[in-house]
Motif scaffolding. Structure first.
Motif, PDB file in Angstrom:
ATOM      1  N   SER A 112       0.804  -1.224   0.000  1.00 64.48           N
ATOM      2  CA  SER A 112       0.000   0.000   0.000  1.00 64.48           C
ATOM      3  C   SER A 112       0.832   1.266   0.000  1.00 64.48           C
ATOM      4  O   SER A 112       0.336   2.318  -0.366  1.00 64.48           O
ATOM      5  N   MET A 122       2.964   2.122  -5.573  1.00 68.38           N
ATOM      6  CA  MET A 122       1.828   3.029  -5.556  1.00 68.38           C
ATOM      7  C   MET A 122       1.167   3.229  -6.898  1.00 68.38           C
ATOM      8  O   MET A 122       0.365   4.113  -7.058  1.00 68.38           O
ATOM      9  N   THR A 182       0.303   8.764  -0.250  1.00 65.31           N
ATOM     10  CA  THR A 182      -0.479   8.639  -1.483  1.00 65.31           C
ATOM     11  C   THR A 182       0.450   8.268  -2.624  1.00 65.31           C
ATOM     12  O   THR A 182       1.681   8.393  -2.529  1.00 65.31           O
ATOM     13  N   ASP A 183      -0.165   7.842  -3.736  1.00 70.34           N
ATOM     14  CA  ASP A 183       0.619   7.623  -4.945  1.00 70.34           C
ATOM     15  C   ASP A 183       0.689   8.925  -5.725  1.00 70.34           C
ATOM     16  O   ASP A 183       0.286   9.988  -5.254  1.00 70.34           O
ATOM     17  N   THR A 206      -2.439   5.344  -0.041  1.00 64.65           N
ATOM     18  CA  THR A 206      -1.782   4.029  -0.041  1.00 64.65           C
ATOM     19  C   THR A 206      -1.459   3.541   1.366  1.00 64.65           C
ATOM     20  O   THR A 206      -1.215   2.348   1.576  1.00 64.65           O
ATOM     21  N   TYR A 207      -1.481   4.462   2.344  1.00 62.46           N
ATOM     22  CA  TYR A 207      -1.150   4.047   3.723  1.00 62.46           C
ATOM     23  C   TYR A 207      -1.627   5.115   4.703  1.00 62.46           C
ATOM     24  O   TYR A 207      -1.606   6.326   4.416  1.00 62.46           O
ATOM     25  N   ILE A 230      -7.770   2.965   1.882  1.00 60.03           N
ATOM     26  CA  ILE A 230      -6.811   2.633   0.832  1.00 60.03           C
ATOM     27  C   ILE A 230      -7.490   2.712  -0.541  1.00 60.03           C
ATOM     28  O   ILE A 230      -8.570   2.139  -0.754  1.00 60.03           O
TER      29      ILE A 230
END
Length: 879
Positions: free
Chosen positions: A14, A18, A267-268, A274-275, A292
């Motif tokens: 996560s 990403m 985040t991506d 993502t976490y 997520i």
């Protein structure tokens, strides 16, 4: 950072991987898959190929569009002029197939084609662009000049056919000018061809350079692709080595973030969560499973506390700028359940081991307690600053670091800036004596020291502060703060003091004016009796009589007394005078001539008078009185030790920055300066010199009205008078009068003829005082008149009604019971509008010269009257 662990934990999947190509990233190195240089080179190569093709087409099209019409125009200009030459030869030889009009039309066409080479143009077939080459433009301008010359010689030769045979002078000039034209036309064509060849040469060279550049780029692109393929094979070896190390680091990082006291969201590159660590889960109210893959804006919902509008999400800023971004103040996080938390945060880009941007990490924490403390401090500061700057009094906060030997500014408010004409930026951190050097000359500095040492407040009700920059009165309150800082409250009393002074001066003026108006009439009547009888006695006694000196003394004293009354009236502004355009230069020179005769020889007079001075609107008698009064005052200051009296006159201009200094509006002024080297005056004397009856002279030496009268006259002339003086260094009086528009100046001449003209005629004399009627009768009879006198204006009117034709002139006083002099004059004019009337008065606030003349009276005289003045006025009316 990214890794290639075949079994990543939830955290690894996560947070570290990403994007959708994460699994693909385990097999191919990042720098290989995303290396942009070969593609950039390929794009650059394609661009150069397109540029080369476009350049070839554009330049070829431009040369065709530009040069082809220009060559045509050059040829046409030559062709039309040559044809005109041939046709003219046929016309001049007698062939009438063509006419001189056609010849001139051809020359005009030739000139037109030459003109479009310079200015551009178009006809039915072509569009011509102007030449850009300066040398060619000069050649074409010369060609046009030769066309014009050839046209002129053609016209001359046609008009002088009888004298223009072959071989004649005009024929030779005609041929020569045509040859010059042809030579210049050839020069234009040759230079144009050279320019085209040079342009074509440059075009070929540039095309070759672009072609070679494209080849070089193609080779470089090919080499880069080969090198990149080799690098790809090397990267596969590096990946295997880095996997285990990256997996270890990932686990360590996961443990660290789980234990952080701050909330953390990752985040991506698209802003998808993502976490989230446990603290972030607690604050946002979103569980990690449901968060997520969600857009960070939904999870991290922030607004401005005051406007309640959404705040730009820092994740978005980091993605856009790739830099660390902090959150703005007053930001509130709205949790999933609606709870609100004031937060502080920062967002940072996540960069992998290859230096590439792979996501964003957002760290934030609850700042409710800190925010509440900051809000309280900010409210307190805002309240303090509003009160501080809203006060009308100037407020200064000072500190001392050397036991009150110096005081330094910490802060001042807006009123202090206005009162003392300083800015806060220029004052803060500076010593008080540096900004206000006059502080030690008054009791203020000692008061500051006393308050700092004792801690007891100090009130100074009126302090006069002065330095080279400012001067004024202040009311001061000083007290000490618990922080050992001093607060000074200053109230500007300058305007109040000035108003009080002006009020006292106005009260004095009013008192003097009332006194002057009350005594002027009766006193002038008495002076009229004294002066009139003295003049009669002066006429009756022989020149060698011992009484002559006594009579002269009476006349001199009477005139001085009359002048004193005039000074009082002028000072109190109750005397009206006509103002006319006047040049100061002759008035000043005349006053200097008079002064030279009365001043002692120990006083030297120097003149510095500019020639050709401008006009002012003034009364010549009053201006003369100002000069004499100030110069007499100056001579008194130099009577013991002698000295130099300097009088200068010049034109000056005052701009907006000088108006406050000179207390005058901007404009042009005549400036009169009277300077002496006498004893000078101290500040105390300077403050009172223009007050009535103030004098430093001994008893019997002065009335104290000279400078006060001068001051009143100058102000009545819309001018200004300034004084500079120091004890032992003399005094300088600077007088400024506004210049008026150009107008014919009235000549000033004070010369008088001492003889009395003989007057014949019957005069009616009217005055309610019998003493004055007896005296007037004697004076008028001495002048040759027949006189009938009346002490009652009503009886005089009744008598005139019955004997209208008996009188040639009326001389009447103004202030009389029943009918005033002005009323009597109006009644007499109803009976006989043409009879001249002279109105006299010792003083009246109901009539002046303007009103008298507007009422139809021929003359208006102020008492006391001299026989000379009465003789001139009455003689003029009866002549």
């Amino acid at each position: 950072m990214r890794g290639i662990n075949p079994n990543p934990s939830r955290f690894s999947n996560s947070f570290l991987f990403m994007d959708k190509n994460a699994m693909h990233a385990r097999s191919f190195p990042e720098k290989f898959r995303y290396h942009p240089i070969p593609y950039v080179m390929a794009a650059l190569l394609m661009g150069f190929v397109l540029i080369t093709a476009y350049y070839s087409f554009a330049v070829g099209e431009r040369m065709s569009r530009e040069y082809s019409p220009q060559i045509t125009a050059a040829m046409k200009a030559k062709q039309y002029a040559t044809t005109a030459h041939l046709w003219f030869e046929e016309v001049i030889s007698g062939d009438r197939t063509e006419s001189i009009k056609n010849v001139l039309e051809l020359l005009s066409q030739s000139d037109w084609y030459a003109g479009v080479l310079l200015e551009g143009g178009e006809n039915q077939t072509e569009t011509y662009l102007p030449l850009r080459n300066q040398t060619l433009r000069q050649n074409v301008e010369e060609l046009r000049s030769k066309i014009a010359s050839f046209r002129d010689i053609t016209t001359q030769r046609w008009e002088n056919q009888t004298m223009s045979g072959i071989g004649s002078d005009i024929d030779q000039r005609y041929d020569l000018l045509f040859k010059n034209f042809i030579a210049q036309a050839d020069r234009v064509e040759n230079n144009l061809q050279k320019m085209i060849k040079e342009d074509l040469k440059n075009f070929r060279l540039n095309s070759f350079i672009l072609f070679i550049t494209s080849l070089v780029l193609a080779a470089l692109t090919f080499l880069l692709f080969i090198r990149l393929e080799r690098q790809r094979k090397s990267d596969f070896i590096e990946i295997a080595t880095a996997r285990d190390k990256l997996d270890t680091n990932r686990k360590r990082l996961h443990t660290t973030m789980q234990c952080m006291g701050d909330a953390l969201i990752a985040t991506d590159t698209l802003g998808k969560v993502t976490y989230m660590n446990p603290v972030a889960v607690s604050l946002t109210g979103w569980g990690q499973e449901e968060a997520i893959g969600q857009d960070v804006h939904k999870i991290f919902n922030i607004i401005n506390q005051h406007t309640r509008k959404p705040v730009t999400n820092p994740v978005q800023e980091v993605i856009r700028k790739k830099i660390v971004v902090g959150l703005a103040n007053h930001t509130v996080l709205i949790a999933k359940d609606g709870s609100e938390y004031p937060i502080a945060d920062s967002g940072a880009p996540i960069i992998d081991h290859r230096g590439e941007f792979v996501g964003v990490v957002l760290v934030f924490h609850d700042v409710t307690e800190q925010y509440q403390a900051q809000e309280a401090t900010a409210r307190s500061e805002t309240r303090y600053r509003a009160l501080f700057n809203g006060m009308n009094s100037g407020v200064y906060i000072l500190e001392t670091n050397d036991n009150a030997h110096t005081f330094t500014f910490i802060d001042i408010n807006k009123s202090a800036e206005r009162i003392e004409q300083v800015t806060r930026e220029n004052v803060i951190g500076k010593d008080i004596l540096q900004i206000f050097p006059g502080t030690k000359d008054c009791e203020l500095f000692n008061a500051l020291t006393g308050v700092w040492q004792s801690g007891q407040p100090k009130h100074l009700p009126a302090v006069h502060y002065q330095d080279d920059r400012i001067s004024g009165w202040r009311e001061i309150l000083i007290y000490k703060l618990p922080t050992n800082e001093l607060v000074v409250l200053s109230e500007d009393l300058t305007e109040r003091k000035r108003i009080e002074q002006d009020l006292r001066q106005a009260q004095k003026m009013e008192a003097i004016g009332t006194l002057a108006g009350g005594i002027a009439h009766d006193f002038n009547n008495m002076l009229n009796v004294i002066i009139g009888n003295a003049e009669l006695a002066d006429l009756d006694i022989p020149d060698d009589s011992p009484l002559q000196e006594n009579i002269d003394g009476i006349l001199h004293a009477g005139m001085r007394a009359a002048n004193l009354v005039k000074q009082i009236l002028a000072f109190s502004r109750q005397e009206s005078r006509d103002f006319k355009p006047l040049q100061l230069q002759p008035v000043v020179k005349e006053a200097m001539r008079l002064l030279r005769g009365v001043l002692p020889t120990t006083i030297e007079i120097k003149n510095d008078i500019e020639p050709g001075v401008q006009n002012i609107l003034a009364n010549v008698t009053q201006i003369h009185q100002v000069i004499m009064n100030i110069c007499t005052n100056a001579s008194h200051a130099m009577r013991e030790n002698g000295g130099i009296l300097t009088v200068s006159l010049r034109e000056i201009s005052l701009d907006a920055t000088q108006m406050k200094l000179h207390k005058l509006p901007p404009g042009r002024y005549m400036q009169l300066k009277i300077a002496d080297t006498g004893c000078g005056m101290n500040k105390a004397t300077l403050e009172h010199i223009f007050e009535p009856y103030f004098t430093t002279k001994g008893i019997g030496e002065g009335t104290g009205l000279g400078l006060a009268t001068a001051h009143g006259i100058v102000k009545k002339h819309q001018g200004n008078i300034e004084v500079e003086s120091e004890p032992g260094k003399g005094s300088t009086f600077t007088i400024s009068f506004p210049i008026i528009a150009e107008e014919k100046t009235r000549k000033h001449d004070n010369k008088q003829d001492g003889s009395l003209a003989r007057i014949e005629g019957h005069v009616m004399l009217v005055d309610d005082e019998e003493t004055l009627t007896r005296l007037g009768t004697k004076i008028l009879e001495r002048l040759g008149c027949t006189v009938t006198a009346f002490t009652s204006s009503t009886e005089a009117l009744k008598h005139f009604t019955d004997h209208t034709s008996d009188y040639q002139a009326i001389l009447t006083d103004q202030t009389m019971p029943n009918l005033t002099g002005l009323q009597l004059a109006k009644s007499i004019h109803k009976i006989n509008p043409g009879i001249p009337i002279i109105l006299c008065t010792g003083y009246s606030d109901l009539v002046d010269e303007k009103l008298a003349r507007d009422s139809g009276l021929q003359e208006f005289l102020m008492k006391p009257l001299s026989m000379k003045e009465l003789s001139e006025k009455l003689g003029k009316l009866l002549s």
